[in-house]
Each structure stands twice: as structure tokens, then as C-alpha cells.
Design an enzyme around this catalytic site. Structure first.
Site, PDB file in Angstrom:
ATOM      1  N   ASP A  48       1.214  -0.531  -0.208  1.00 16.60           N
ATOM      2  CA  ASP A  48       0.132  -0.194   0.011  1.00 16.60           C
ATOM      3  C   ASP A  48       0.907   1.290   0.282  1.00 16.60           C
ATOM      4  O   ASP A  48       1.892   0.954  -0.063  1.00 16.60           O
ATOM      5  CB  ASP A  48      -1.178  -0.013   1.331  1.00 16.60           C
ATOM      6  CG  ASP A  48       0.022   0.231   1.966  1.00 16.60           C
ATOM      7  OD1 ASP A  48       1.119   0.861   2.520  1.00 16.60           O
ATOM      8  OD2 ASP A  48      -0.608   0.537   3.900  1.00 16.60           O
ATOM      9  N   CYS A 108       3.159  -2.971   4.356  1.00 15.46           N
ATOM     10  CA  CYS A 108       2.173  -1.521   4.429  1.00 15.46           C
ATOM     11  C   CYS A 108       2.832  -0.646   5.362  1.00 15.46           C
ATOM     12  O   CYS A 108       4.388  -0.982   5.430  1.00 15.46           O
ATOM     13  CB  CYS A 108       0.941  -2.686   4.956  1.00 15.46           C
ATOM     14  SG  CYS A 108       0.760  -2.859   5.913  1.00 15.46           S
ATOM     15  N   THR A 128       3.151  -0.612   8.751  1.00 14.83           N
ATOM     16  CA  THR A 128       3.582  -1.387   9.939  1.00 14.83           C
ATOM     17  C   THR A 128       3.870  -3.299   9.347  1.00 14.83           C
ATOM     18  O   THR A 128       4.683  -3.730  10.176  1.00 14.83           O
ATOM     19  CB  THR A 128       2.800  -1.710  10.703  1.00 14.83           C
ATOM     20  OG1 THR A 128       1.975  -2.009  10.402  1.00 14.83           O
ATOM     21  CG2 THR A 128       2.535  -0.373  11.681  1.00 14.83           C
ATOM     22  N   HIS A 185      11.691 -22.511  10.343  1.00 13.86           N
ATOM     23  CA  HIS A 185      10.264 -23.004  10.900  1.00 13.86           C
ATOM     24  C   HIS A 185       9.409 -23.544   9.881  1.00 13.86           C
ATOM     25  O   HIS A 185       8.145 -24.070  10.921  1.00 13.86           O
ATOM     26  CB  HIS A 185      10.321 -22.629  12.255  1.00 13.86           C
ATOM     27  CG  HIS A 185      11.333 -22.893  13.691  1.00 13.86           C
ATOM     28  ND1 HIS A 185      12.045 -22.508  14.869  1.00 13.86           N
ATOM     29  CD2 HIS A 185      12.725 -23.216  12.847  1.00 13.86           C
ATOM     30  CE1 HIS A 185      13.307 -23.195  15.287  1.00 13.86           C
ATOM     31  NE2 HIS A 185      13.153 -24.042  13.904  1.00 13.86           N
ATOM     32  N   HIS A 197       9.112 -30.065  12.240  1.00 12.36           N
ATOM     33  CA  HIS A 197       8.335 -28.552  11.652  1.00 12.36           C
ATOM     34  C   HIS A 197       6.883 -28.654  10.462  1.00 12.36           C
ATOM     35  O   HIS A 197       5.890 -28.027  10.447  1.00 12.36           O
ATOM     36  CB  HIS A 197       8.557 -27.468  11.088  1.00 12.36           C
ATOM     37  CG  HIS A 197      10.177 -27.424  12.088  1.00 12.36           C
ATOM     38  ND1 HIS A 197       9.536 -26.360  13.060  1.00 12.36           N
ATOM     39  CD2 HIS A 197      11.226 -27.245  12.341  1.00 12.36           C
ATOM     40  CE1 HIS A 197      11.252 -26.458  13.602  1.00 12.36           C
ATOM     41  NE2 HIS A 197      11.603 -26.709  13.412  1.00 12.36           N
TER      42      HIS A 197
HETATM   43  C1  RB5 Z   1      -2.386   3.112   6.122  1.00 14.06           C
HETATM   44  O1  RB5 Z   1      -2.089   4.515   7.142  1.00 14.06           O
HETATM   45  C2  RB5 Z   1      -1.389   2.144   7.620  1.00 14.06           C
HETATM   46  O2  RB5 Z   1      -3.065   1.900   8.192  1.00 14.06           O
HETATM   47  C3  RB5 Z   1      -1.204   0.931   6.563  1.00 14.06           C
HETATM   48  O3  RB5 Z   1      -0.227   1.077   5.817  1.00 14.06           O
HETATM   49  C4  RB5 Z   1      -0.612  -0.587   7.670  1.00 14.06           C
HETATM   50  O4  RB5 Z   1       0.070   0.086   8.556  1.00 14.06           O
HETATM   51  C5  RB5 Z   1      -2.228  -1.120   8.177  1.00 14.06           C
HETATM   52  O5  RB5 Z   1      -1.846  -2.581   9.243  1.00 14.06           O
END
Ligand code: RB5
Length: 147
Positions: A8, A65, A67, A98, A133
Site C-alpha cells: 500500500d 504496508c 507496519t 520453522h 516442523h
Molecule cells: C496506512 O496508513 C496503514 O494503516 C497501513 O499501511 C498499515 O500500517 C496497516 O496495518
């Protein structure tokens, strides 16, 4: 080897470095987008990558994304996907050994592009250990089959 990549707007900062690393290794890339920092919905891109891997059209996937959390959750909703969110080389190595993870997730607001490449290379270069595993991975499938 063919790898699907998707992100994203929050993961876009990592995508070019990830793609360059894959190209240098002679790996074919299927780019599922997004292609800018304009705001988009990460589940769309997590699902696209996951479907390609689950259908066997790609061998592995990389999703990114902000995080790495949201897009990894989306990818893991697809049957057969073992998507691992990694912020360092240790977790990348362990999930390859694993969990036999078939998708790697990373966060563009958590790791630098340089660190992402180190994580990716560790993940790609670490073989699955098999042995004890295998049974645990089969248990993932049993959980999926209960749904
Ligand atoms: C987008 O702002 C953010 O929420 C997305 O990139 C991600 O971190 C979601 O888990």
C-alpha cells in the site's frame, strides 16, 4: 523462481529496493501494485499477492504496508498462505526454517529500504528445516479445514 510483490502507500517506500534485489538475483517479479504513495486499502494488495501464491502462479510473495501488520493479516486470510511479518534478519531466518512461510511481510514505517533488503535476502537464502516442523505446518491446514 517467480515472486509476487504488493504494497500500500505505507509500504511503497520499500517496493523499489525489494524489486531491485529480486531482479539482481534473476527472479521474475509479478508486481501487484500499488505504484505511488497515494492512499489505498492494503487488504486489496495483500489478497492479490496471496492469491497468486496460493494458486501456485508465484512461488513466494512479498507484501509491504506501513507496519506490515495489516497487509500480513489480509494475506493470511487466504487458504494455504503462511505470511510472516519480519522486522529483522533473525525473525526472517526463523520463519523460513520453522514456518516455511510463503509470503514475507515488512513495514515501510518500521524498517529502512536497506534493512528490508537484508531481511529479504535472509528469508530467501534460508531453507526450510523440515523434520518436526512439517507436522506443525500440517496443523495450519487442519485449522483452515475447520473453517
Ligand atoms: C496506512 O496508513 C496503514 O494503516 C497501513 O499501511 C498499515 O500500517 C496497516 O496495518
Amino acid at each position: 523462481m517467480k515472486i509476487a510483490i504488493g504494497c500500500d502507500h505505507g509500504g511503497f517506500v520499500l517496493k523499489e529496493s525489494v524489486a531491485n534485489c529480486l531482479k539482481k538475483r534473476g527472479i521474475e517479479i509479478v508486481d501487484c501494485g500499488t505504484n505511488s504513495t497515494d492512499s489505498v486499502d492494503y487488504p486489496v494488495f495483500g489478497e492479490k499477492v496471496a492469491r497468486l501464491v496460493a494458486k501456485g502462479e508465484c512461488d513466494k510473495g512479498i507484501v509491504m504496508c506501513g507496519t506490515g501488520i495489516g497487509i500480513s493479516i489480509a494475506a493470511n486470510k487466504v487458504k494455504g498462505i503462511r505470511c510472516a511479518l519480519c522486522h529483522d534478519e533473525y525473525t526472517a531466518k526463523m520463519t523460513a526454517m520453522h514456518n516455511n512461510s510463503n509470503i514475507l511481510a515488512m513495514g515501510g514505517r518500521v524498517v529502512t529500504p536497506e534493512k528490508a533488503v537484508q531481511i529479504l535476502e535472509t528469508w530467501l537464502d534460508t531453507p526450510f528445516e523440515g523434520g518436526r516442523h512439517i507436522n506443525r505446518i500440517n496443523m495450519f491446514t487442519e485449522i483452515e479445514n475447520k473453517e
